[in-house]
Design an enzyme around this catalytic site. Structure first.
Site, PDB file in Angstrom:
ATOM      1  N   ASP A  56       0.819  -1.206   0.000  1.00  0.00           N
ATOM      2  CA  ASP A  56       0.000   0.000   0.000  1.00  0.00           C
ATOM      3  C   ASP A  56       0.857   1.262   0.000  1.00  0.00           C
ATOM      4  O   ASP A  56       2.062   1.214   0.264  1.00  0.00           O
ATOM      5  CB  ASP A  56      -0.897   0.024   1.247  1.00  0.00           C
ATOM      6  CG  ASP A  56      -1.997  -1.012   1.189  1.00  0.00           C
ATOM      7  OD1 ASP A  56      -2.361  -1.421   0.082  1.00  0.00           O
ATOM      8  OD2 ASP A  56      -2.487  -1.404   2.268  1.00  0.00           O
ATOM      9  N   TYR A 114       7.429  -9.601   7.237  1.00  0.00           N
ATOM     10  CA  TYR A 114       7.238  -8.165   7.410  1.00  0.00           C
ATOM     11  C   TYR A 114       7.794  -7.765   8.770  1.00  0.00           C
ATOM     12  O   TYR A 114       7.792  -8.551   9.719  1.00  0.00           O
ATOM     13  CB  TYR A 114       5.753  -7.806   7.369  1.00  0.00           C
ATOM     14  CG  TYR A 114       5.121  -7.829   5.997  1.00  0.00           C
ATOM     15  CD1 TYR A 114       5.083  -6.685   5.214  1.00  0.00           C
ATOM     16  CD2 TYR A 114       4.537  -8.993   5.501  1.00  0.00           C
ATOM     17  CE1 TYR A 114       4.488  -6.690   3.964  1.00  0.00           C
ATOM     18  CE2 TYR A 114       3.949  -9.010   4.243  1.00  0.00           C
ATOM     19  CZ  TYR A 114       3.927  -7.863   3.479  1.00  0.00           C
ATOM     20  OH  TYR A 114       3.339  -7.879   2.231  1.00  0.00           O
TER      21      TYR A 114
END
Length: 263
Positions: A56, A114
């Site tokens: 994003d 992540y």
């Protein structure tokens, strides 16, 4: 006779706060758009790009994987050096290798890691601007750590996604969720999560929920409740994007893939 194609796989890093996300958008500056322009500047007949993850706007990456097919027989070293001449300072090709034409890293991903960066500080620090979420109130790291074990393993994570995710299959396997404190600077806290794949905003919802539990805004056991109910309302806020980084993607490489340059 058809011209040969030459498959290329890139390792890409970027500062996400300078882009409107990874995927190409009309009238928006994106990572894929900048990469595509650089590739076409070298080989105007190259194929479209194939990324492993659509990060994003605001989300960073140290190891985004991007593949494409070229018409020109440029070696991996040539792609790294030539592409970086056409890319902005906040986006770089860190390595390249030759792969079979048509190779798509999205369908070859084994697991992803992540890392989300928190800054526990009541006053903003410009050194960490756009790279962490400053949490300016007291949090209990012990309560946050106690919450982590519930999500480990294979579960239906339907509650752990934003409304824009319409995928029917929501079962995922989370292999690791750990909270780490920088021994040199206890203000810096990193939340590392590894899994087979993630739903839309899943990592940011995990982090936001951990912070809400650590603040006492959510009762302990939020993850377990949401896994049982499959209801997003049992979880906490969605953490802001700028603290999140796609740190590593492990791929199943096709037979005959070359060693990366640089190695």
């Amino acid at each position: 006779m058809d011209e040969p194609l030459f498959g290329v796989l890139l390792d890409v890093a970027y500062r996400g706060t300078t882009f409107s996300g990874f995927a190409i958008q009309k009238e928006a500056r994106t990572v894929e758009g900048e990469l595509r322009g650089a590739i076409l500047a070298i080989d105007p007949r190259a194929s479209t790009t194939r990324g492993v993850s659509r990060t994003d706007a605001g989300v960073h990456a140290e190891d985004q994987k991007v593949a494409f097919d070229a018409r020109l027989p440029v070696p991996p070293r040539g792609w790294v050096l030539a592409l970086n001449k056409h890319l902005p300072d906040t986006l770089a090709v860190r390595a390249a290798r030759s792969v079979s034409p048509g190779y798509n890293p999205r369908f070859s991903s084994l697991w992803k890691r992540y890392r989300y960066h928190l800054l526990l500080d009541k006053v903003r620090d410009p050194a960490f601007a756009d790279r962490s979420w400053r949490v300016g109130w007291d949090v209990s790291l012990e309560a946050m750590r106690a919450e982590c074990e519930a999500v480990l393993g294979t579960h239906d994570f339907a509650a752990f996604r934003s409304a824009g995710d319409e995928r029917e299959v929501t079962v995922r396997d989370v292999k690791r969720l750990e909270i780490e404190i920088d021994p040199r600077d206890p203000r810096q806290v990193a939340i590392a999560i590894e899994g087979s794949a993630f739903l839309y905003n899943m990592v940011r919802i995990v982090v936001g929920t951990l912070v809400d539990v650590g603040r006492g805004h959510l009762a302990p056991g939020a993850f377990a409740r949401a896994l049982a109910s499959l209801d997003r309302r049992d979880l906490g806020q969605t953490a802001p994007p700028e603290g999140l980084c796609l740190e590593h993607v492990e791929l199943a490489l096709p037979e005959g893939a070359s060693a990366p340059w640089p190695g």
